[in-house]
Enzyme design. Sequence first.
Site, PDB file in Angstrom:
ATOM      1  CG  HIS A  74       2.239  12.221  -5.399  1.00 21.85           C
ATOM      2  ND1 HIS A  74       2.924  13.217  -6.031  1.00 21.85           N
ATOM      3  CD2 HIS A  74       3.059  11.140  -5.417  1.00 21.85           C
ATOM      4  CE1 HIS A  74       4.106  12.778  -6.416  1.00 21.85           C
ATOM      5  NE2 HIS A  74       4.212  11.521  -6.048  1.00 21.85           N
ATOM      6  CD  GLU A  75       2.345   7.804  -3.400  1.00 28.35           C
ATOM      7  OE1 GLU A  75       2.591   7.041  -4.346  1.00 28.35           O
ATOM      8  OE2 GLU A  75       3.199   8.561  -2.879  1.00 28.35           O
TER       9      GLU A  75
ATOM     10  CG  HIS B  65       2.965   7.153  -8.564  1.00 21.62           C
ATOM     11  ND1 HIS B  65       3.853   7.375  -9.581  1.00 21.62           N
ATOM     12  CD2 HIS B  65       3.415   7.896  -7.507  1.00 21.62           C
ATOM     13  CE1 HIS B  65       4.810   8.218  -9.172  1.00 21.62           C
ATOM     14  NE2 HIS B  65       4.552   8.553  -7.916  1.00 21.62           N
TER      15      HIS B  65
ATOM     16  CD  GLU C 254       7.398  11.787  -8.770  1.00 15.60           C
ATOM     17  OE1 GLU C 254       7.346  10.539  -8.607  1.00 15.60           O
ATOM     18  OE2 GLU C 254       7.159  12.592  -7.843  1.00 15.60           O
TER      19      GLU C 254
END
Lengths: 493, 493
Positions: free
Chosen positions: B261-262, B265, B291
């Site tokens: 997930h990160e 980003h 997001e």
Amino acid sequence: MTAAYDRLKARFARIALLGEAQSMLHWDASAMMPPGGAAARGEQLAALAGLAHDLLTAPEVGDDLAAATAGGAWDAPNLALMRRAHARAAALPTALVEAMAIANSACEARWREAKAAADFAMVRPRLEEVVRLQREMAAALAAALGLDPYDALMEGYQRGVTAAELEPVFAAYEAFLREALPQAEAIQARRPAPVPLPGPFPVERQRALCRALSERVGLDYAHARLDESLHPFCGGTPTDIRLTTFYAEADVAKALMGVLHETGHAQYERGLPAAWARQPVGEAAGMAAHESQSLIVEMQACRSDAFLGFLGGELHRAFGGDPALYSVPNLAAQWRRVGRGFIRVDADELTYPAHVILRFRLERALIEGRLAVADLPAAWNEGLHGLLGITPPDDAQGCLQDIHWHDGAFGYFPSYTLGAMAAAQLMRAARRDRPEIDAALARGEMQPLMGWLREKVHGQGARLGFQDLLRHATGKPLDPADFTAHLRARYLQ
Amino acid sequence: MTAAYDRLKARFARIALLGEAQSMLHWDASAMMPPGGAAARGEQLAALAGLAHDLLTAPEVGDDLAAATAGGAWDAPNLALMRRAHARAAALPTALVEAMAIANSACEARWREAKAAADFAMVRPRLEEVVRLQREMAAALAAALGLDPYDALMEGYQRGVTAAELEPVFAAYEAFLREALPQAEAIQARRPAPVPLPGPFPVERQRALCRALSERVGLDYAHARLDESLHPFCGGTPTDIRLTTFYAEADVAKALMGVLHETGHAQYERGLPAAWARQPVGEAAGMAAHESQSLIVEMQACRSDAFLGFLGGELHRAFGGDPALYSVPNLAAQWRRVGRGFIRVDADELTYPAHVILRFRLERALIEGRLAVADLPAAWNEGLHGLLGITPPDDAQGCLQDIHWHDGAFGYFPSYTLGAMAAAQLMRAARRDRPEIDAALARGEMQPLMGWLREKVHGQGARLGFQDLLRHATGKPLDPADFTAHLRARYLQ
């Protein structure tokens, strides 16, 4: 106290907060940052420095400084330090500051290549530019502050001592060394050679030992970290100390003595007067004062017979092997060894001042225009030969060894030896005031010494200049006889 | 281009550098800082924020913004973004900004206690003050910008989308969920229950796997670090990414999916247009856009059957045990499990929007004065029951669970679901443009997807608002049908 002074306090606190941010980003760059972050970090640091400079030199600061009044043991020197910081910043035209930033950065980059190639000619034109700008800066500061040009540069690192005071101190040390070094070498030659400790020393165990020893000195890890970097240092802020070291598997002394040294710096920062945090008077008294605190821990306390006796036991517990190897004489034989070498950072405490005296004389001559950059290598080699009787095989081991000049730091070198001398003087006074210090060191307890330092040095902030701080703590200004007495006791008996 | 615009570019670059310093200090506070550094860090960050605010609102900025002209696909939106940032900052009186900083900080501290005690009454007075000031801020921004008050707050997190656009989208999702959730639960109930993977999962091996997987997504560790913090995040700067995660020995998915997930980003930041670095137009397009990039990596790509097939092999190599446990059906059974829960951050992708819809409606009502803080717990419980058919046993699992409101963040929550919807829409368009994406995912290769995202999203910076960015990348504005189609395919078949 006046409204103007209150406004100044708020402004200097803001400037100090920018300095704290810079300090953290500098630590991060050395200990954490991936290589790809370097370019942006340079710009971040430059922006913070630029904003701090703008805050310091804004037109209203001059008005407030002219109007402000402040009295008392802390506010009066605080205002005086504000005035001095402003005067130093205001004396330098922005164009000069920018030219220096560019020249220093370009020279430092070229210096790395020149040092690797042992080729002074490679860096000479850029160093000439750096020196030219340093002379300009020294002249501008000298005119604004009423100081000699070299003293004006030195003041940027350590307030309260002049080259005129240093000159006889260094001349006397040179004379002392001429007799003491051969004697120390002869004594050392008659003793058994050191038997190396049984390495390798696993990094994990070194780390645990370094941390435990720094805690013995008094460092509180609720307010500190210990990490790794190529060039060890003590960074961060008074409530958030960032120590770094470098672990060598083959040599435990490197990290161990390094961390003890940096812990001395750390404890100075930790012990600064919290009530004056972020005010000029709440900072450390200067680089020589700072070095006195690292050296009193590393050289005076931790390399003493008393502490080596304790340390040997700790090392044996951590790394094992024949207990006899950890005896005080064997540890002293390797960690208090004297000798003539080319490299300052590898020098022992007896010959280290010779390296500083050489640089002090050369940089002063460079700034005063008595020495041309082109003549530096020859002057270096001649000077080192005069002091230690040895000649570097090349300039990488001679005038290219230090980053300082190539990065635009002139006037810094004396701080190292002033710190060593002050450490000996402070240690003597501390032993007089707290006779229990050595018995405590033998048990690995630093509190009696560190408690004394906290009161006499750390807690004084920048209230006093170098000489006045020594006067306050020891009853006299710098007295190099305490240092030579320490060296005689350690190396000539 | 005009001199005024050039001056503005230099000023905004300086502001961005202050932001980079803040970002690094924030990372440090979460991942590195000893606890004793917290108080000073708060002051450092406040000083940097204050200086950035001063730079943005200085009188000459308004003059330059009025005089500046700029054309072209990048300079024109850059100048428009400068004007918007200035207008937002200038709309807020300093007294209000300071009052909010104090109120938010006080409320957040009390919220921690109230949440621990599951006692809303403890935090109610402070939250009332926060909401009062947020209403004031929304009104001031709305007047200056010509927006609805809630939209003015939302714009601070995501430009280019309004509550009026969101309302029907969310209403439709609520209707979809009313049918889809019971169906998905029924389908899930008919399938074999997941067999847990054989833990514990040693942290060292988790760390190596997380790093290797993030490298597969494309992260270059010459420009990144992966560390640990209590609340994982992606910080740092585009050339110096700082990822954090939290390793649980019992649950490998936590760190694994968290890092993926990160990394989504991170790759957004890495792919921003370098030529526009430190200009408003060179930043990410907003929090919903951001997001979408974390969720397209984590939810769309890495929880796909194709990638789970690859991931199972990697996990088996790292942690061993019965290979059948690492089959796609068994991994999907635990990592794509749906269910009705009270806690947003633990929710699956089907029910997560319900948590966001609840908060969107409540915070909008709070800002518009249609809901009093005192009535929040009842409204929360009623709203959640309406959406998911469950009622929290206490407020800690209800309206006290999130930090956002208690820290003064109103208008942020929609970004989560806008991001999830955009991720599905982008994935569909990417598959259309690059049909090789799924075959590559099955081999653990992310390049086809990430290459498309770099061109269509990352490289666009903040040139386009949320709807225009989607239009540019997918040929249409936000179309929630792509998200529900994704959910139908994954959970209803």
